[in-house]
Design a protein around this motif. Sequence first.
Motif, mmCIF file in Angstrom:
data_model
loop_
_atom_site.group_PDB
_atom_site.id
_atom_site.type_symbol
_atom_site.label_atom_id
_atom_site.label_comp_id
_atom_site.label_asym_id
_atom_site.label_seq_id
_atom_site.Cartn_x
_atom_site.Cartn_y
_atom_site.Cartn_z
ATOM 1 N N LEU A 130 -21.889 1.622 5.153
ATOM 2 C CA LEU A 130 -21.353 1.254 3.832
ATOM 3 C C LEU A 130 -21.485 2.430 2.866
ATOM 4 O O LEU A 130 -20.813 2.481 1.852
ATOM 5 N N GLN A 169 -14.840 5.915 -1.623
ATOM 6 C CA GLN A 169 -15.730 5.079 -2.437
ATOM 7 C C GLN A 169 -17.071 4.841 -1.750
ATOM 8 O O GLN A 169 -17.146 4.780 -0.535
ATOM 9 N N GLU A 170 -18.127 4.675 -2.566
ATOM 10 C CA GLU A 170 -19.426 4.282 -2.012
ATOM 11 C C GLU A 170 -19.990 3.142 -2.818
ATOM 12 O O GLU A 170 -19.810 3.088 -4.002
ATOM 13 N N LEU A 227 -8.370 -12.128 4.453
ATOM 14 C CA LEU A 227 -8.447 -11.551 3.112
ATOM 15 C C LEU A 227 -7.369 -12.144 2.205
ATOM 16 O O LEU A 227 -7.606 -12.364 1.012
ATOM 17 N N ILE A 258 -11.551 -18.496 5.261
ATOM 18 C CA ILE A 258 -11.437 -17.032 5.142
ATOM 19 C C ILE A 258 -11.970 -16.359 6.412
ATOM 20 O O ILE A 258 -11.304 -15.523 7.018
ATOM 21 N N LYS A 284 -8.546 -15.407 0.971
ATOM 22 C CA LYS A 284 -9.514 -15.226 -0.128
ATOM 23 C C LYS A 284 -8.775 -15.070 -1.462
ATOM 24 O O LYS A 284 -9.121 -15.723 -2.448
ATOM 25 N N GLY A 307 -23.304 -9.022 -3.589
ATOM 26 C CA GLY A 307 -21.991 -9.009 -2.971
ATOM 27 C C GLY A 307 -21.805 -10.125 -1.981
ATOM 28 O O GLY A 307 -22.368 -10.099 -0.886
ATOM 29 N N PHE A 308 -21.040 -11.088 -2.382
ATOM 30 C CA PHE A 308 -20.682 -12.206 -1.507
ATOM 31 C C PHE A 308 -19.437 -12.851 -2.104
ATOM 32 O O PHE A 308 -18.893 -12.376 -3.095
ATOM 33 N N LYS A 329 -16.794 -4.557 3.181
ATOM 34 C CA LYS A 329 -16.981 -3.358 4.005
ATOM 35 C C LYS A 329 -17.923 -3.609 5.181
ATOM 36 O O LYS A 329 -17.887 -2.892 6.174
ATOM 37 N N SER A 330 -18.807 -4.606 5.026
ATOM 38 C CA SER A 330 -19.749 -4.895 6.113
ATOM 39 C C SER A 330 -19.111 -5.748 7.206
ATOM 40 O O SER A 330 -19.720 -5.989 8.243
ATOM 41 N N LEU A 331 -17.892 -6.234 6.959
ATOM 42 C CA LEU A 331 -17.207 -7.076 7.941
ATOM 43 C C LEU A 331 -16.404 -6.191 8.915
ATOM 44 O O LEU A 331 -16.108 -5.037 8.602
ATOM 45 N N PRO A 332 -16.046 -6.740 10.064
ATOM 46 C CA PRO A 332 -15.305 -5.908 11.040
ATOM 47 C C PRO A 332 -13.846 -5.710 10.633
ATOM 48 O O PRO A 332 -12.931 -6.253 11.251
ATOM 49 N N LEU A 333 -13.649 -4.963 9.572
ATOM 50 C CA LEU A 333 -12.301 -4.716 9.046
ATOM 51 C C LEU A 333 -12.095 -3.224 8.841
ATOM 52 O O LEU A 333 -13.014 -2.537 8.375
ATOM 53 N N THR A 334 -10.898 -2.746 9.159
ATOM 54 C CA THR A 334 -10.605 -1.336 8.922
ATOM 55 C C THR A 334 -10.150 -1.160 7.470
ATOM 56 O O THR A 334 -9.774 -2.139 6.809
ATOM 57 N N MET A 354 -18.507 -4.480 -1.297
ATOM 58 C CA MET A 354 -19.528 -4.010 -0.364
ATOM 59 C C MET A 354 -19.637 -4.972 0.819
ATOM 60 O O MET A 354 -19.779 -4.548 1.973
ATOM 61 N N TYR A 355 -19.552 -6.267 0.510
ATOM 62 C CA TYR A 355 -19.648 -7.274 1.574
ATOM 63 C C TYR A 355 -18.449 -7.159 2.532
ATOM 64 O O TYR A 355 -18.616 -7.218 3.751
ATOM 65 N N ILE A 409 -15.969 -1.103 14.199
ATOM 66 C CA ILE A 409 -15.391 -2.453 14.137
ATOM 67 C C ILE A 409 -15.943 -3.321 15.273
ATOM 68 O O ILE A 409 -16.339 -4.474 15.053
ATOM 69 N N THR A 427 -17.324 -10.238 -8.544
ATOM 70 C CA THR A 427 -18.170 -10.863 -7.520
ATOM 71 C C THR A 427 -18.858 -9.810 -6.637
ATOM 72 O O THR A 427 -19.645 -10.164 -5.767
ATOM 73 N N LYS A 428 -18.534 -8.541 -6.883
ATOM 74 C CA LYS A 428 -19.084 -7.421 -6.098
ATOM 75 C C LYS A 428 -18.869 -7.635 -4.603
ATOM 76 O O LYS A 428 -19.740 -7.342 -3.782
ATOM 77 N N ILE A 429 -17.711 -8.184 -4.288
ATOM 78 C CA ILE A 429 -17.457 -8.536 -2.880
ATOM 79 C C ILE A 429 -17.079 -7.316 -2.037
ATOM 80 O O ILE A 429 -17.153 -7.359 -0.808
ATOM 81 N N LYS A 486 -19.496 -4.253 14.457
ATOM 82 C CA LYS A 486 -19.616 -5.207 13.335
ATOM 83 C C LYS A 486 -19.207 -6.629 13.719
ATOM 84 O O LYS A 486 -19.588 -7.585 13.039
ATOM 85 N N GLU A 487 -18.445 -6.753 14.798
ATOM 86 C CA GLU A 487 -18.109 -8.102 15.285
ATOM 87 C C GLU A 487 -19.378 -8.842 15.729
ATOM 88 O O GLU A 487 -19.407 -10.065 15.751
ATOM 89 N N ILE A 524 -11.178 -13.529 10.041
ATOM 90 C CA ILE A 524 -11.808 -12.195 10.057
ATOM 91 C C ILE A 524 -12.590 -11.925 11.353
ATOM 92 O O ILE A 524 -12.397 -10.889 11.982
ATOM 93 N N TYR A 525 -13.484 -12.833 11.734
ATOM 94 C CA TYR A 525 -14.274 -12.620 12.957
ATOM 95 C C TYR A 525 -13.585 -13.235 14.173
ATOM 96 O O TYR A 525 -13.138 -14.389 14.121
ATOM 97 N N LEU A 540 -26.253 -9.242 2.316
ATOM 98 C CA LEU A 540 -26.574 -8.180 1.361
ATOM 99 C C LEU A 540 -27.226 -8.759 0.115
ATOM 100 O O LEU A 540 -27.009 -9.927 -0.227
#
Lengths: 227, 233
Positions: free
Chosen positions: A52, B232-233, B14, A99, B17, A85-86, B85-90, B82-83, A72, B78-80, A75-76, A103-104, A82
Amino acid sequence: MDNILEVKNLCKVYDRFSLKNISFELPKGTIMGLVGENGAGKSTTLKAILNLVKINNGSVKVFGLDMKDKEIEIKEDIGVVLDEGFFSEYLTPTNINDIMTGIYKNWSKELFFKYLEDFNLPKDKISKEYSTGMKMKLKIAVALAHKPKLLILDEPTSGLDPIARGDILDIFQDFIQDEEHSVLVSSHITSDLENIADYITFINNGEIVLSKTRDELIDKMRNCKMY
Amino acid sequence: MKIVLTKTPKVQGLLTKDMLHLRRFKRIIASYIFLFTIAAILLFITDRSIWLTCLLPIIITVGAGIFALSSFSYDENTKIDMYVKSLPLTVKEIIGAKYVFVIFLTIIGTVVGLLLTAIIFTFFIRTTISSDHFEILIISIAGTFCVSLLEAIQIPCIYKFGAEKANMQIYSIIVVLVIVLVLLVGGIFYWIELLSLSRIGIESLLPILLIGLIAIAYNVSYKVSCRLYEKQE
Protein backbone atom coordinates in the motif's frame (compact mmCIF):
# COMPACT_ATOMS: atom_id res chain seq x y z
CA MET A 1 7.88 -25.30 9.65
CA ASP A 2 6.78 -23.50 6.44
CA ASN A 3 6.61 -19.75 6.52
CA ILE A 4 3.46 -18.06 5.29
CA LEU A 5 5.12 -14.64 5.35
CA GLU A 6 8.76 -13.62 4.96
CA VAL A 7 9.79 -9.99 5.30
CA LYS A 8 13.42 -9.15 4.49
CA ASN A 9 15.24 -5.85 5.00
CA LEU A 10 12.15 -3.73 4.46
CA CYS A 11 13.00 -0.04 4.25
CA LYS A 12 10.69 2.89 3.77
CA VAL A 13 11.95 6.43 4.08
CA TYR A 14 9.70 9.40 4.84
CA ASP A 15 10.80 12.95 5.64
CA ARG A 16 10.60 12.56 9.41
CA PHE A 17 10.36 8.83 9.84
CA SER A 18 11.77 5.69 8.32
CA LEU A 19 11.42 1.94 8.58
CA LYS A 20 14.90 0.43 8.86
CA ASN A 21 15.66 -3.10 7.71
CA ILE A 22 12.51 -4.75 9.01
CA SER A 23 12.92 -8.54 8.79
CA PHE A 24 10.84 -11.33 10.29
CA GLU A 25 9.15 -14.60 9.37
CA LEU A 26 5.66 -15.81 10.20
CA PRO A 27 5.26 -19.61 10.18
CA LYS A 28 2.00 -21.34 9.22
CA GLY A 29 -0.49 -21.93 12.02
CA THR A 30 0.80 -19.14 14.21
CA ILE A 31 -0.11 -15.67 15.39
CA MET A 32 2.45 -12.90 15.45
CA GLY A 33 1.87 -9.77 17.48
CA LEU A 34 3.52 -6.62 16.18
CA VAL A 35 3.89 -4.38 19.21
CA GLY A 36 5.20 -0.91 19.78
CA GLU A 37 4.04 2.51 20.86
CA ASN A 38 1.96 4.80 18.65
CA GLY A 39 4.05 6.02 15.72
CA ALA A 40 6.65 3.25 16.11
CA GLY A 41 6.07 2.02 12.56
CA LYS A 42 3.58 -0.86 13.01
CA SER A 43 0.99 0.43 10.54
CA THR A 44 3.66 1.43 8.02
CA THR A 45 5.14 -2.08 8.25
CA LEU A 46 1.74 -3.65 7.56
CA LYS A 47 1.09 -1.22 4.69
CA ALA A 48 4.52 -1.96 3.23
CA ILE A 49 3.81 -5.70 3.41
CA LEU A 50 0.53 -5.16 1.56
CA ASN A 51 2.23 -2.92 -1.02
CA LEU A 52 0.00 0.00 0.00
CA VAL A 53 3.10 2.16 0.31
CA LYS A 54 6.08 1.94 -2.00
CA ILE A 55 9.09 0.50 -0.23
CA ASN A 56 12.59 1.83 -0.84
CA ASN A 57 14.27 -1.49 -0.26
CA GLY A 58 13.64 -5.07 0.79
CA SER A 59 11.32 -7.88 -0.19
CA VAL A 60 8.06 -9.42 0.95
CA LYS A 61 7.16 -13.03 0.24
CA VAL A 62 3.69 -14.33 1.02
CA PHE A 63 2.84 -18.03 0.49
CA GLY A 64 6.32 -18.29 -1.06
CA LEU A 65 5.40 -15.76 -3.77
CA ASP A 66 6.97 -12.36 -4.26
CA MET A 67 4.51 -9.58 -3.46
CA LYS A 68 5.84 -7.42 -6.30
CA ASP A 69 5.24 -10.09 -8.95
CA LYS A 70 2.08 -11.79 -7.72
CA GLU A 71 0.28 -9.05 -5.79
CA ILE A 72 -3.26 -9.78 -7.01
CA GLU A 73 -2.89 -13.56 -6.63
CA ILE A 74 -1.55 -13.12 -3.09
CA LYS A 75 -4.24 -10.62 -2.07
CA GLU A 76 -6.95 -13.10 -3.02
CA ASP A 77 -5.77 -15.14 -0.01
CA ILE A 78 -5.21 -12.35 2.50
CA GLY A 79 -7.84 -10.90 4.81
CA VAL A 80 -7.11 -7.30 5.79
CA VAL A 81 -8.37 -5.06 8.56
CA LEU A 82 -6.91 -1.57 8.49
CA ASP A 83 -6.94 0.93 11.31
CA GLU A 84 -8.57 3.48 9.03
CA GLY A 85 -10.45 2.98 5.82
CA PHE A 86 -13.48 0.83 5.28
CA PHE A 87 -16.86 1.03 3.61
CA SER A 88 -19.26 3.88 4.33
CA GLU A 89 -21.18 3.59 7.57
CA TYR A 90 -24.35 4.05 5.53
CA LEU A 91 -23.96 0.60 4.03
CA THR A 92 -25.48 -2.53 5.55
CA PRO A 93 -23.62 -5.85 5.70
CA THR A 94 -25.95 -7.02 2.91
CA ASN A 95 -24.70 -4.13 0.75
CA ILE A 96 -21.10 -5.01 1.57
CA ASN A 97 -21.79 -8.61 0.55
CA ASP A 98 -23.07 -7.36 -2.83
CA ILE A 99 -19.87 -5.34 -3.33
CA MET A 100 -17.43 -8.05 -2.22
CA THR A 101 -19.12 -10.74 -4.31
CA GLY A 102 -17.80 -8.84 -7.32
CA ILE A 103 -14.28 -8.46 -5.93
CA TYR A 104 -13.02 -11.72 -4.36
CA LYS A 105 -13.07 -14.91 -6.42
CA ASN A 106 -13.60 -16.99 -3.28
CA TRP A 107 -16.10 -14.73 -1.56
CA SER A 108 -18.72 -16.84 0.21
CA LYS A 109 -22.05 -15.22 0.93
CA GLU A 110 -23.01 -18.15 3.19
CA LEU A 111 -19.80 -17.87 5.19
CA PHE A 112 -20.16 -14.08 5.51
CA PHE A 113 -23.72 -14.34 6.82
CA LYS A 114 -22.64 -17.16 9.14
CA TYR A 115 -19.97 -14.89 10.63
CA LEU A 116 -22.54 -12.10 10.98
CA GLU A 117 -24.78 -14.51 12.86
CA ASP A 118 -21.91 -15.79 15.03
CA PHE A 119 -20.89 -12.21 15.86
CA ASN A 120 -24.52 -11.13 16.49
CA LEU A 121 -24.43 -8.50 13.75
CA PRO A 122 -27.78 -7.56 12.18
CA LYS A 123 -27.34 -7.87 8.42
CA ASP A 124 -29.79 -5.18 7.33
CA LYS A 125 -28.79 -2.45 9.73
CA ILE A 126 -26.41 0.29 8.56
CA SER A 127 -23.08 0.02 10.34
CA LYS A 128 -23.43 3.61 11.59
CA GLU A 129 -25.86 2.17 14.13
CA TYR A 130 -23.32 -0.43 15.30
CA SER A 131 -21.20 -0.08 18.43
CA THR A 132 -17.40 0.26 18.03
CA GLY A 133 -16.95 -3.43 18.85
CA MET A 134 -19.63 -4.44 16.32
CA LYS A 135 -17.98 -2.31 13.63
CA MET A 136 -14.67 -4.09 14.22
CA LYS A 137 -16.38 -7.48 14.14
CA LEU A 138 -17.96 -6.51 10.81
CA LYS A 139 -14.51 -5.62 9.42
CA ILE A 140 -13.23 -9.00 10.61
CA ALA A 141 -16.22 -10.85 9.12
CA VAL A 142 -15.50 -9.16 5.78
CA ALA A 143 -11.82 -10.10 6.10
CA LEU A 144 -12.69 -13.75 6.77
CA ALA A 145 -15.52 -14.36 4.28
CA HIS A 146 -13.29 -15.12 1.29
CA LYS A 147 -11.52 -17.90 3.22
CA PRO A 148 -8.08 -16.24 3.45
CA LYS A 149 -4.96 -18.10 4.55
CA LEU A 150 -3.42 -15.06 6.19
CA LEU A 151 -5.02 -12.31 8.25
CA ILE A 152 -3.29 -8.94 8.52
CA LEU A 153 -4.88 -6.69 11.10
CA ASP A 154 -3.94 -3.20 12.20
CA GLU A 155 -4.95 -2.39 15.77
CA PRO A 156 -8.11 -4.49 15.73
CA THR A 157 -8.63 -4.19 19.48
CA SER A 158 -7.94 -0.50 20.02
CA GLY A 159 -10.85 1.42 21.50
CA LEU A 160 -12.73 -1.74 22.46
CA ASP A 161 -13.93 -2.79 25.89
CA PRO A 162 -12.32 -5.93 27.45
CA ILE A 163 -15.26 -8.19 26.53
CA ALA A 164 -15.24 -7.17 22.85
CA ARG A 165 -11.44 -7.51 22.83
CA GLY A 166 -11.69 -11.01 24.25
CA ASP A 167 -14.27 -11.97 21.59
CA ILE A 168 -12.05 -10.72 18.79
CA LEU A 169 -8.94 -12.46 20.11
CA ASP A 170 -10.95 -15.70 20.27
CA ILE A 171 -11.77 -15.30 16.58
CA PHE A 172 -8.06 -15.17 15.73
CA GLN A 173 -7.32 -18.28 17.77
CA ASP A 174 -10.10 -20.19 16.02
CA PHE A 175 -8.72 -19.04 12.67
CA ILE A 176 -5.32 -20.70 13.13
CA GLN A 177 -6.59 -23.98 14.60
CA ASP A 178 -6.00 -26.02 11.41
CA GLU A 179 -2.28 -25.07 11.43
CA GLU A 180 -2.58 -23.79 7.83
CA HIS A 181 -3.64 -20.23 8.61
CA SER A 182 -1.72 -17.41 10.23
CA VAL A 183 -2.38 -14.01 11.73
CA LEU A 184 -0.21 -10.91 11.80
CA VAL A 185 -1.74 -8.45 14.21
CA SER A 186 -0.47 -5.08 15.36
CA SER A 187 -1.38 -3.66 18.71
CA HIS A 188 -0.04 -1.30 21.31
CA ILE A 189 -1.97 -3.19 23.99
CA THR A 190 0.59 -5.85 24.91
CA SER A 191 -1.75 -7.65 27.31
CA ASP A 192 -3.99 -8.55 24.34
CA LEU A 193 -1.18 -10.45 22.68
CA GLU A 194 0.14 -12.15 25.82
CA ASN A 195 -2.43 -14.91 25.62
CA ILE A 196 -2.80 -15.48 21.90
CA ALA A 197 0.45 -14.58 20.10
CA ASP A 198 3.00 -17.30 19.36
CA TYR A 199 5.53 -14.70 18.25
CA ILE A 200 6.09 -11.16 19.41
CA THR A 201 7.89 -8.61 17.26
CA PHE A 202 8.64 -5.34 18.99
CA ILE A 203 9.14 -2.25 16.84
CA ASN A 204 10.50 1.03 18.11
CA ASN A 205 11.25 4.11 16.04
CA GLY A 206 11.02 2.17 12.79
CA GLU A 207 13.38 -0.62 13.88
CA ILE A 208 12.82 -4.13 15.15
CA VAL A 209 14.08 -4.31 18.72
CA LEU A 210 13.27 -7.99 19.14
CA SER A 211 11.36 -10.75 17.38
CA LYS A 212 10.98 -13.91 19.48
CA THR A 213 8.53 -16.62 20.41
CA ARG A 214 6.28 -15.78 23.30
CA ASP A 215 7.83 -18.60 25.40
CA GLU A 216 11.34 -17.27 24.80
CA LEU A 217 10.21 -13.84 25.90
CA ILE A 218 8.51 -15.17 29.03
CA ASP A 219 11.69 -17.11 29.93
CA LYS A 220 13.77 -14.00 29.40
CA MET A 221 11.45 -11.95 31.56
CA ARG A 222 11.57 -14.62 34.28
CA ASN A 223 15.38 -14.57 34.25
CA CYS A 224 15.37 -10.79 34.39
CA LYS A 225 13.13 -10.92 37.45
CA MET A 226 15.46 -13.48 39.16
CA TYR A 227 18.45 -11.19 38.76
CA MET B 1 -9.68 0.43 -21.59
CA LYS B 2 -12.60 -1.50 -23.06
CA ILE B 3 -10.72 -4.81 -22.92
CA VAL B 4 -9.74 -4.34 -19.29
CA LEU B 5 -13.29 -3.56 -18.22
CA THR B 6 -15.07 -6.35 -20.04
CA LYS B 7 -12.55 -8.94 -18.89
CA THR B 8 -12.77 -8.02 -15.24
CA PRO B 9 -16.00 -8.67 -13.35
CA LYS B 10 -14.23 -7.17 -10.31
CA VAL B 11 -15.16 -3.75 -11.66
CA GLN B 12 -18.75 -4.71 -10.89
CA GLY B 13 -17.97 -4.75 -7.18
CA LEU B 14 -16.64 -1.20 -7.27
CA LEU B 15 -19.52 -0.06 -9.46
CA THR B 16 -21.95 -1.56 -6.94
CA LYS B 17 -20.24 0.47 -4.21
CA ASP B 18 -20.69 3.73 -6.14
CA MET B 19 -24.26 2.90 -7.14
CA LEU B 20 -25.11 2.18 -3.50
CA HIS B 21 -23.63 5.55 -2.58
CA LEU B 22 -25.79 7.18 -5.24
CA ARG B 23 -28.88 5.45 -3.85
CA ARG B 24 -28.56 7.60 -0.74
CA PHE B 25 -29.31 10.65 -2.87
CA LYS B 26 -32.25 9.18 -4.75
CA ARG B 27 -34.72 11.71 -3.28
CA ILE B 28 -32.47 14.66 -4.08
CA ILE B 29 -31.93 13.35 -7.63
CA ALA B 30 -35.67 12.79 -8.13
CA SER B 31 -36.45 16.28 -6.75
CA TYR B 32 -33.81 17.85 -9.03
CA ILE B 33 -35.31 16.23 -12.14
CA PHE B 34 -38.88 16.86 -11.00
CA LEU B 35 -38.35 20.57 -10.20
CA PHE B 36 -36.73 21.41 -13.54
CA THR B 37 -39.34 19.41 -15.47
CA ILE B 38 -42.21 21.15 -13.65
CA ALA B 39 -40.52 24.53 -14.13
CA ALA B 40 -40.19 23.85 -17.88
CA ILE B 41 -43.87 22.87 -18.13
CA LEU B 42 -45.06 25.85 -16.04
CA LEU B 43 -42.94 28.24 -18.07
CA PHE B 44 -44.63 27.00 -21.22
CA ILE B 45 -48.14 27.16 -19.71
CA THR B 46 -47.74 30.67 -18.26
CA ASP B 47 -45.44 32.29 -20.81
CA ARG B 48 -45.59 30.02 -23.90
CA SER B 49 -41.80 29.86 -23.49
CA ILE B 50 -39.96 26.63 -24.31
CA TRP B 51 -36.32 27.58 -23.79
CA LEU B 52 -36.13 25.73 -20.46
CA THR B 53 -37.60 22.61 -22.10
CA CYS B 54 -34.87 22.80 -24.73
CA LEU B 55 -32.20 23.19 -22.05
CA LEU B 56 -33.33 20.14 -20.02
CA PRO B 57 -30.71 17.76 -21.57
CA ILE B 58 -27.80 19.95 -20.40
CA ILE B 59 -29.41 20.67 -17.00
CA ILE B 60 -29.99 16.99 -16.22
CA THR B 61 -26.54 16.01 -17.56
CA VAL B 62 -24.82 18.60 -15.35
CA GLY B 63 -26.75 17.21 -12.35
CA ALA B 64 -25.76 13.64 -13.25
CA GLY B 65 -22.12 14.73 -13.59
CA ILE B 66 -22.17 16.40 -10.17
CA PHE B 67 -23.61 13.27 -8.54
CA ALA B 68 -21.09 11.07 -10.36
CA LEU B 69 -18.13 13.16 -9.22
CA SER B 70 -19.49 13.30 -5.65
CA SER B 71 -18.49 9.63 -5.36
CA PHE B 72 -14.86 10.82 -5.18
CA SER B 73 -15.61 13.01 -2.16
CA TYR B 74 -17.46 10.11 -0.59
CA ASP B 75 -14.41 7.87 -1.06
CA GLU B 76 -12.19 10.56 0.44
CA ASN B 77 -14.44 11.01 3.47
CA THR B 78 -14.66 7.29 4.22
CA LYS B 79 -10.91 6.90 3.53
CA ILE B 80 -11.80 3.82 1.54
CA ASP B 81 -8.94 4.28 -0.96
CA MET B 82 -6.37 2.56 1.23
CA TYR B 83 -8.78 -0.31 1.88
CA VAL B 84 -9.54 -0.68 -1.84
CA LYS B 85 -5.78 -0.88 -2.49
CA SER B 86 -5.57 -3.81 -0.06
CA LEU B 87 -8.09 -5.77 -2.15
CA PRO B 88 -7.09 -7.97 -5.10
CA LEU B 89 -7.67 -5.22 -7.66
CA THR B 90 -5.35 -3.75 -10.27
CA VAL B 91 -4.95 0.01 -10.72
CA LYS B 92 -6.67 -0.30 -14.12
CA GLU B 93 -9.68 -1.94 -12.48
CA ILE B 94 -9.93 0.65 -9.69
CA ILE B 95 -9.63 3.64 -12.04
CA GLY B 96 -11.61 1.96 -14.83
CA ALA B 97 -14.57 1.43 -12.49
CA LYS B 98 -14.65 5.15 -11.70
CA TYR B 99 -14.61 6.09 -15.37
CA VAL B 100 -17.35 3.59 -16.21
CA PHE B 101 -19.46 5.04 -13.38
CA VAL B 102 -18.97 8.67 -14.46
CA ILE B 103 -19.53 7.95 -18.19
CA PHE B 104 -22.58 5.78 -17.41
CA LEU B 105 -24.22 8.51 -15.29
CA THR B 106 -23.46 11.20 -17.87
CA ILE B 107 -25.08 9.14 -20.64
CA ILE B 108 -28.08 8.36 -18.41
CA GLY B 109 -28.40 12.10 -17.60
CA THR B 110 -28.34 13.04 -21.30
CA VAL B 111 -30.87 10.34 -22.23
CA VAL B 112 -33.23 11.30 -19.38
CA GLY B 113 -32.92 14.99 -20.33
CA LEU B 114 -33.68 14.27 -24.00
CA LEU B 115 -36.60 12.02 -23.05
CA LEU B 116 -38.10 14.70 -20.80
CA THR B 117 -37.76 17.30 -23.57
CA ALA B 118 -39.46 14.90 -26.01
CA ILE B 119 -42.24 14.13 -23.50
CA ILE B 120 -42.94 17.83 -22.82
CA PHE B 121 -43.00 18.57 -26.55
CA THR B 122 -45.32 15.63 -27.23
CA PHE B 123 -47.81 16.10 -24.41
CA PHE B 124 -47.73 19.83 -23.59
CA ILE B 125 -46.26 21.97 -26.35
CA ARG B 126 -47.70 19.90 -29.21
CA THR B 127 -46.08 21.95 -31.93
CA THR B 128 -43.19 21.51 -34.29
CA ILE B 129 -39.95 22.98 -33.01
CA SER B 130 -38.97 26.36 -34.51
CA SER B 131 -35.48 26.98 -35.88
CA ASP B 132 -34.66 29.26 -32.89
CA HIS B 133 -35.60 26.60 -30.40
CA PHE B 134 -33.90 23.93 -32.46
CA GLU B 135 -30.72 25.96 -32.06
CA ILE B 136 -31.16 26.05 -28.27
CA LEU B 137 -31.72 22.29 -28.27
CA ILE B 138 -28.58 21.72 -30.33
CA ILE B 139 -26.58 23.97 -27.96
CA SER B 140 -28.04 22.01 -25.05
CA ILE B 141 -26.98 18.67 -26.57
CA ALA B 142 -23.55 20.12 -27.43
CA GLY B 143 -23.38 21.22 -23.77
CA THR B 144 -23.64 17.61 -22.66
CA PHE B 145 -20.45 16.94 -24.65
CA CYS B 146 -18.80 19.83 -22.79
CA VAL B 147 -19.86 18.25 -19.47
CA SER B 148 -18.18 15.00 -20.57
CA LEU B 149 -15.06 16.92 -21.51
CA LEU B 150 -15.01 18.70 -18.15
CA GLU B 151 -15.32 15.38 -16.34
CA ALA B 152 -12.46 13.93 -18.38
CA ILE B 153 -10.32 16.85 -17.18
CA GLN B 154 -11.57 16.87 -13.61
CA ILE B 155 -10.99 13.19 -12.78
CA PRO B 156 -7.17 13.34 -13.07
CA CYS B 157 -7.29 16.63 -11.10
CA ILE B 158 -9.10 14.77 -8.30
CA TYR B 159 -6.42 12.07 -8.26
CA LYS B 160 -3.74 14.76 -8.18
CA PHE B 161 -5.20 17.29 -5.72
CA GLY B 162 -7.98 15.41 -3.89
CA ALA B 163 -11.73 15.85 -4.36
CA GLU B 164 -12.03 19.15 -2.51
CA LYS B 165 -9.07 20.98 -4.05
CA ALA B 166 -9.95 19.66 -7.52
CA ASN B 167 -13.30 21.45 -7.28
CA MET B 168 -11.36 24.72 -7.01
CA GLN B 169 -9.18 23.77 -9.98
CA ILE B 170 -12.26 23.10 -12.09
CA TYR B 171 -13.29 26.78 -12.13
CA SER B 172 -10.05 27.77 -13.86
CA ILE B 173 -10.44 24.79 -16.19
CA ILE B 174 -13.97 25.91 -17.12
CA VAL B 175 -12.70 29.35 -18.15
CA VAL B 176 -9.91 27.85 -20.29
CA LEU B 177 -12.25 25.24 -21.76
CA VAL B 178 -14.91 27.79 -22.72
CA ILE B 179 -12.28 29.93 -24.50
CA VAL B 180 -10.86 26.88 -26.30
CA LEU B 181 -14.30 25.62 -27.32
CA VAL B 182 -15.46 29.02 -28.57
CA LEU B 183 -12.27 29.37 -30.63
CA LEU B 184 -12.52 25.78 -31.86
CA VAL B 185 -16.22 25.85 -32.83
CA GLY B 186 -15.94 29.40 -34.17
CA GLY B 187 -12.92 28.38 -36.21
CA ILE B 188 -14.64 25.30 -37.60
CA PHE B 189 -17.71 27.31 -38.65
CA TYR B 190 -15.47 30.02 -40.12
CA TRP B 191 -13.67 27.52 -42.33
CA ILE B 192 -16.92 25.77 -43.26
CA GLU B 193 -18.33 29.16 -44.35
CA LEU B 194 -15.10 30.22 -46.05
CA LEU B 195 -14.68 27.05 -48.03
CA SER B 196 -18.45 26.72 -48.64
CA LEU B 197 -18.22 23.22 -47.23
CA SER B 198 -21.71 23.30 -45.73
CA ARG B 199 -23.07 22.46 -49.17
CA ILE B 200 -21.35 19.08 -49.07
CA GLY B 201 -22.61 18.34 -45.51
CA ILE B 202 -19.48 18.86 -43.41
CA GLU B 203 -21.66 20.22 -40.56
CA SER B 204 -23.24 16.81 -40.17
CA LEU B 205 -19.77 15.50 -39.28
CA LEU B 206 -19.59 17.77 -36.21
CA PRO B 207 -21.30 15.30 -33.81
CA ILE B 208 -18.85 12.60 -34.93
CA LEU B 209 -15.95 15.02 -34.42
CA LEU B 210 -17.24 15.85 -30.93
CA ILE B 211 -17.67 12.17 -30.02
CA GLY B 212 -14.14 11.52 -31.32
CA LEU B 213 -12.80 14.39 -29.24
CA ILE B 214 -14.54 13.07 -26.11
CA ALA B 215 -13.21 9.54 -26.75
CA ILE B 216 -9.65 10.84 -27.09
CA ALA B 217 -10.07 13.05 -24.00
CA TYR B 218 -11.30 10.13 -21.88
CA ASN B 219 -8.54 7.86 -23.14
CA VAL B 220 -5.84 10.39 -22.20
CA SER B 221 -7.63 11.23 -18.94
CA TYR B 222 -7.81 7.52 -17.95
CA LYS B 223 -4.13 6.96 -18.61
CA VAL B 224 -3.12 10.09 -16.67
CA SER B 225 -5.37 9.05 -13.75
CA CYS B 226 -3.79 5.58 -13.67
CA ARG B 227 -0.31 7.15 -13.51
CA LEU B 228 -1.34 9.57 -10.75
CA TYR B 229 -3.01 6.81 -8.75
CA GLU B 230 0.08 4.61 -8.97
CA LYS B 231 2.15 7.45 -7.52
CA GLN B 232 -0.26 8.02 -4.61
CA GLU B 233 0.59 6.74 -1.12
